[in-house]
Enzyme design. Sequence first.
Site, PDB file in Angstrom:
ATOM      1  N   CYS A 155      45.810  35.120  44.626  1.00 44.67           N
ATOM      2  CA  CYS A 155      46.903  34.603  45.457  1.00 44.67           C
ATOM      3  C   CYS A 155      46.593  34.780  46.945  1.00 44.67           C
ATOM      4  CB  CYS A 155      48.214  35.263  45.044  1.00 44.67           C
ATOM      5  SG  CYS A 155      49.637  34.348  45.644  1.00 44.67           S
ATOM      6  N   GLU A 164      47.273  38.069  36.253  1.00 45.18           N
ATOM      7  CA  GLU A 164      47.982  39.245  35.738  1.00 45.18           C
ATOM      8  C   GLU A 164      49.389  38.875  35.240  1.00 45.18           C
ATOM      9  OE1 GLU A 164      47.934  38.364  38.768  1.00 45.18           O
ATOM     10  OE2 GLU A 164      49.773  38.941  39.800  1.00 45.18           O
ATOM     11  N   HIS A 202      48.176  33.639  39.243  1.00 43.40           N
ATOM     12  CA  HIS A 202      48.275  35.055  38.892  1.00 43.40           C
ATOM     13  C   HIS A 202      47.779  35.343  37.477  1.00 43.40           C
ATOM     14  CE1 HIS A 202      50.446  36.531  42.428  1.00 43.40           C
ATOM     15  NE2 HIS A 202      50.840  35.266  42.507  1.00 43.40           N
TER      16      HIS A 202
END
Lengths: 363, 1075
Positions: free
Chosen positions: A253, A339, A337
């Site tokens: 990001c 994650e 993202h």
Amino acid sequence: MITSKPARLVLEDGSTFEGYSFGAPHSVSGEVVFTTAMTGYPESLTDPSYSGQILVMTFPLVGNYGVPVKDETKWGLPLNFESDKIHVKALVVSDYAFEPQHWHNERSLGQWLNDENIPAIFGIDTREVTKIIRERGVMLGKIVVDGSEEPALFEDHNKRNLVAEVSCNEISEYGDGDLRIVMVDCGAKYNIIRCLIERGATVVRVPWDTDFSKMEYDGVMLSNGPGDPALLDVVVENIKRGIEKGKPIFGICLGNQLLARAAGATTYKMKYGHRSHNQPALECGTNSACITSQNHGYAIDPSNLGADWEPYFTNLNDDTLEGIKHKSGPFFSVQFHPEATSGPVDSENLFDKFIDEVKKSKK
Amino acid sequence: MQEKINKVLLLGSGALKIGEAGEFDYSGSQALKALKEEGIYTVLINPNIATVQTSDGIADKVYFLPVTPDFVERVIETERPDGILLAFGGQTALNCGVALYKSGVLEKYNIRVLGTPVQAIMDTEDRDLFVQKLDQIDVKTIKSEAVTNVEDAKRVANELGYPVIIRAAYTLGGLGSGFCDNDADMDTMAAKAFTYSPQILVEKSLKGWKEVEYEVVRDKYDNCLTVCNMENFDPLGIHTGESIVVAPSQTLTNKEYHKLREIAIRIIRHIGIVGECNVQYALDPESEDYRVIEVNARLSRSSALASKATGYPLAFVAAKLGLGYGLHELKNSVTRTTTACFEPALDYIVCKIPRWDLGKFKGVSRELGSSMKSVGEIMAIGRNFEEAVQKGLRMIGQGMHGFVANKDFVIDDIESELNRPTDKRIFIIAAALKQGYSVDKIHELTKIDKWFLNKLRGIIELEGDMEKYSELEQVPTALLREVKQKGFSDFQIARTVLKTDDLKMQEGINAVREWRKSRGVLPVVKQIDTLAAEYPAQTNYLYLTYNGSAHDIDFAHDDRSVIVLGSGAYRIGSSVEFDWCSVSAINSVREQGLRSIMINYNPETVSTDYDMCDRLYFDELTLERVLDIADLEAPKGVIVSVGGQIPNNLATRLADANVTILGTTAANIDRAEDRHKFSSMLDSLGIDQPRWKELSSMSEIYEFADEVGFPLLIRPSYVLSGAAMNVVSNKEELEHFLQLATNVSKQHPVVVTEFIENAKEIEIDAVAKDGEVLIYAISEHVEFAGVHSGDATLVFPAQKLYIETVRKIKKIAREIARELNISGPFNMQLLAKNNFIKVIECNLRASRSFPFVSKVLKVNFIDIATRVMLGVEPNVPAKSAFELDYVGIKASQFSFSRLQKADPVLGVEMASTGEVGCIGEDYYEAILKAMLSVGYRIPKQTVLLSTGDQKSKTQTLEAAKELQKCGYTIYATKGTSEFMAKNGVASAILSWPDQAGNGEPNVLDYIKERKIDFVVNIPKNHTKDELNNDYIIRRSAIDFNVPLCTNARLANDFIMAFCNTTEQDLRIKSWSEYK
């Protein structure tokens, strides 16, 4: 019957939406952005990337499963949140669930917002707000709760260095793996740390402006974070030194935007950004696409990207750049993202790829 | 793309039945559209003639033939396609495809299965393979283990974790089954179970777990996504087709949502599906533990729902993926700029509610469980749960006005009803909340998540807030707005605030509407755009909500908009045929360059595809909502005559509200609908009708019975339980029925009609313009009058009518059309006996048989009717049914096997759930194709005849002789056997079920042992509540899957057909080859 205090959302262009307050009973201003995610408000609200922003949820029913137990931790990190506090300036929803229900629920969303002193408003046509933002671009706005003082100005938090506000102040370590990963904390979501630990890393979390190139490490993780990457030249210079050092670097990001700036590219503010769980990213030169979780208002302009670099992913909806990678060195980053939390976990294998690079370079 | 595919065969799902309904018309139509776009020649096999997919211009070639391996192979032999699609015709198509694969037919003709490979299908269909397959990727499934002693049962239970369910093996009806919470329970329960069976199965009990589904898509590049997830309101234990369902899930955290999503993707990859599949989960409400219940490797009811819920055209995309496209190579068909490789973001909630029609069946259990009984469903869209669920409860069309303010009904024992759910469950919850039951208590009894229950309690509280007022002017505008936002209709407001009497309800509703508008409390129109407003939508998939402050669309008010009202939930009596009519009307409107606007809320339909019309309002067909839309759109007019009875019933009230009804006037529609008005009109025209009277006391009824004689058709206006209509043959039956079923009083009169026996029933479907009949189709029933026209077997063109009869019917139709100044479609049902014709009823709207006659005659009646209604010149071909060189048969599909204990007998109440229409060069060929299409098989060797009363025995004698001639072994019950012996037909006697053990071979054993290939059982009379021998024979035939026929005339003709024609004689001819 609704007994909540009336409140309203006022946009910079004058549009006003009447609703009711369900968070802290005071007024604030900030940048109004929307997310189309349908789940994961505890994760989103604690995502530091939302710092300075009034978050509008397009999914109308919010608060259904309450707020999970606060005290559960793993590796010294709260298990159910992405940071230690709520980062949004305020929350705007259509239908708020006063009576949440979940086995893991500890308190209602409204209670949590109150506890953390964050205003929130329900009863708003969030679809209409979203359409205004889509057509005219993100704009500033205010939440005004009846009986509280209306902020005189529309404050643009992006003019400040938000990263400095949300980053950590000192170096800390998580996990006990063999691989030492320095994570430059620009406002990192905790799940980045969790994803690295799970793959055998010790994560050394350092403040955003740390010159990590002077440290001993096996790899660098450039985290997500809020605000304008153009304000972060310090980090960009550190990254350049890190690239010279040659150890693997993985950016997410804001980390992606910073790596791109280190690679010669510029960044620009998007009309209304990508904030959702359903953004399609295609790996360049392949037929492989994944559904990603995103939260960003700035993007890379690839025109000045250094000759050693190439696009890694592109967005299938609007062709914006979703990642870059170095043609020969172990440096890459993505705009989305991997994650997740909240959102789909389809691209989590990028952590595997990073850890593989780290292991390779360690040999 | 792989090597070029030029011709593809698509298997349809046949007649609509419980568990396999209109959703497959939608998915098949979408797939055919997707293939067509690629320039591929498409061939469709589907005997369901009322579907949109079997209409002109969808597939290149249509075969109205049974979807069975034999017929499909013969079509393959004729057509030689390169590819076949198996995933778009439900379980019928899937099973047929697997059979063709296993028998080597696909290989023999070198046909590629497009999309999911057959092996993957088999991996999901076979329970053992499925469990193994999922074990390989560490995905949990529901497992059971067989044990033979109590100690082992305890060991297994402890391994699985209590609670467990035990089932005794080899027993029927759940004997010896039960739940165990601990070892002590197991000691008692297992010991008991072992007295029934030497083996018991121990399985983890997931009772009360949440049920969640994901719709997953995968392309050949291994790109995957989940289009939608859905959460069942009812916890595990109730079939998902029987459950209220919301999308997206509401009570799942991000972790739970994405854990299940990730597993779904892992599964689709491992199984190797290319296209679409559905994964069903059980999710522990107290942890993140889960089990996979099943995977459907095909388009399903849920995938149709997911498509409508999200706007993502799953079937269309699945077909493209089957052709070799990647998801990223396809466009999002709503935005037309972004990719199809994304997951829809909803900014609303949808609520699916099943529609049951259990009241139509004798003897059926109303309890809901693991098998499906509902016949249709609706989808309601709102921006909160309360709005969606209240809309939905109105949409199911069972006289309810939402969650509250409904008429009271009797509840015997509220707690047991909560604990053992029936089709009334949601209203039992309303009653419980109203009686003060706590959410905790209701949760304990139902295991429904408290989130849902709290929302429902909120609705009850709002009702209470409103009841405090008695005048509209007193109600604060904020409260009014809030109740509208929570889905209250004007009716509910009238009832709660004004306490309006039912008789004055329309006045109350009007008052609420006026007052509401004056306060500016109005709904807004929102778009479903797949991306929650992130990108602009190019389509108009719309709904109305009070939870919004601005419209998404503009209204042109250019006098070019035409609203077509759709048919609502599929139910017994109104089904896919009205969807075909609606779609045909929409097409005709579009062809005239007008803006077509559709209103409908049935997720199983093609009419609710947003690309079928210019604007789709996926919303209620209540007067309130239609007026809301009419206010906004200011249409040129509304078409009420193509969607069946629901729109037809709105005609008068719409006209009263100054909405233009296109075609026949509302006043004339009323003259046909109102029994009294219609009757006196017939009298004045000198047209005969069966004698009838509306009576309000028993003495009047006896008097009328004396006058016209038995049998009589009784139609109560207020039904306590059981069927609403019945035929009674004598005084005892009359009394019995009226005591059982109804109150007779001034308030609740009973309509008594003379019942004419052994009369032919005839239907005429027609279109008129300004009172002149433009085109008509006369069909006859195979069965005599007394079998509901929706259950009867229809022959078109009528083959066995006197010319005089036909002439008289034409004349009557002309007279009525003229008298009612009909402009548009109409249908009449008539009786004929010895050339005397009586009119039973007349509907000034399209009927169930419009698609059938239109497709057999190859003249689209709805197109003509729509042009008439729009005031454009209809192109009426000069075509007469007399010139057809073929005959069409419409046969009914019954779903008795799903409806445990229901008596599979036909009567004046409709019981069929679907139909087929087949074409043959003669009557026998057509009837055989049709009967085979609705699940009959030509018996191999043996037939059981039990042919009822003397008349029926005579009617089936010809067939019995034919059976004997063809070498069939005939078994018969005693009376039938004796009758046949007298008439020269030999048979072996089987004793009645209740005479088991008398040493003679028993009929029941023969059915169970499958020694009988075909059962004919004709009930002795129309009414007797027979839990007797005949019932047992019929029910056993259904339960043991032996074809059953209960009508003498149909049985006779079917037997004559198969004795004179073999399956090989049935010609494989496409629709276009019948000229």
